[in-house]
Scaffold this motif. Structure first.
Motif: not given
Length: 352
Positions: A314-337
């Motif tokens: 399921k997706r609106f575009s078949i463009w991907e990010i592949h391979p993923v080389t870096q993956f970051f997570v927002c560490n703020r409760i309000d997701n303000s990153c």
């Protein structure tokens, strides 16, 4: 040759050829066949005679039948530059034959899945020695497809892209390649057209290093271990398969409104696990993904939740990010990153 047998034989050749040039994913495949319009036909937005008309096609216009489910006499087709719509089934021929009742009885296991499972055996001495082309001979369409999946991203500083950019990129490829942009093998020359696409912050193309922020959607089955694929020489352990991740702009958007990103097993950090990604989803964390662009021409755009396509993510575009080389997570409760600086972002390997 009897008409029904001839039709099935021709369809088998179509799906077998498709299998030979792809044969990537044994779970995510769908029935599709090249076809032509036999008389002037309206393309409808939904399978009903009173549905909005999207286009009118002339006789001999090439289309793709992308679903053998018939609704109110209509079948879903790909037309023009890659748009989807519905055409009355009696106005369509596959390999010179009208669509028969046998066509509508075919299941995926009768066609693409069976042919792909019988693909050329992959002879390899071990996972570490699996070449970037996977199981395919050099320079074949299957090899080019696999190599694009595995290629290291081009560029030192990632270009920021948005979901709006990804939709524009999908439209641009449709303008350049037409029906060949989806669920079709691409030659080397055609893959070259997947370059020099203007987006908000620059020029991108296949393998360009990009970054994108979003969320793993709250619901859906798209977050999973990947399937057995020729790009990974058909090895089947979890650490020898991709991790398949849907990505959307907001947490409450469904997978139909997003794209797919994939972490490949080659050189993947051991702490990049499905379990950790499920925690990211559970905690509703914003993420930032960096990696190379890849155009997954094996599949079809599948963006309509009212009429999902069988066997396509399921997706609106078949463009991907592949391979993923870096993956970051927002560490703020309000997701303000934000995308413009690294304050508040933590690498997935350090996320708790």
């Amino acid at each position: 040759m009897y008409p029904i047998i001839k039709t099935l034989f021709c369809l088998a050749l179509i799906v077998y050829f498709t299998a030979l040039v792809f044969g990537q994913d044994f779970e995510e495949t769908g029935l599709a066949a090249d076809a032509v319009i036999t008389r002037q036909s309206n393309v409808r937005q939904s399978p009903a005679v009173n549905s909005a008309k999207l286009a009118t096609l002339s006789p001999d216009t090439e289309i793709r039948v992308v679903d053998n489910t018939r609704q109110n006499g209509y079948v879903r087709v790909l037309f023009g530059t890659g748009e989807q719509g519905y055409v009355y089934y009696k106005n369509i021929e596959v390999s010179g034959e009208a669509l028969s009742e046998d066509f509508f009885k075919l299941k995926e296991t009768d066609s693409l899945l069976a042919a792909r499972a019988a693909d050329v055996p992959c002879i390899n001495t071990g996972f570490a020695s699996c070449p970037a082309r996977g199981c395919y001979a050099p320079s074949t369409p299957g090899a080019l497809f696999n190599e694009a999946k595995r290629r290291s991203p081009i560029g030192r500083n990632p270009i920021s892209i948005s979901f709006a950019d990804l939709e524009q990129m999908q439209n641009e490829v449709g303008n350049r390649l037409g029906l060949r942009s989806q669920n079709k093998a691409l030659s080397a020359a055609e893959r070259e057209t997947l370059k020099n696409i203007r987006v908000t912050n620059g020029i991108v193309g296949e393998s360009t290093l990009v970054k994108l922020i979003g969320f793993i959607p709250a619901v859906g089955e798209g977050l999973k271990e990947g399937s057995v694929e020729t790009v990974n020489c058909k090895f089947s352990e979890d650490n020898q398969k991709d991790i398949h991740i849907p990505l959307v702009a907001q947490f409450n958007i469904t997978e139909f409104g997003g794209i797919v990103i994939e972490m490949i097993p080659q050189n993947r950090p051991a702490s990049w696990t499905l379990q950790k990604l499920k925690k990211v989803r559970h905690d509703k964390r914003k993420v930032m993904v960096i990696g190379g662009l890849f155009y997954d021409n094996e599949h079809l755009v599948n963006r309509n939740p009212a009429r999902p396509l069988r066997g396509h993510s399921k997706r609106f575009s078949i463009w991907e990010i592949h391979p993923v080389t870096q993956f970051f997570v927002c560490n703020r409760i309000d997701n303000s990153c934000s995308l413009t600086n690294m304050n508040g972002w933590v690498p997935l390997e350090n996320f708790q």
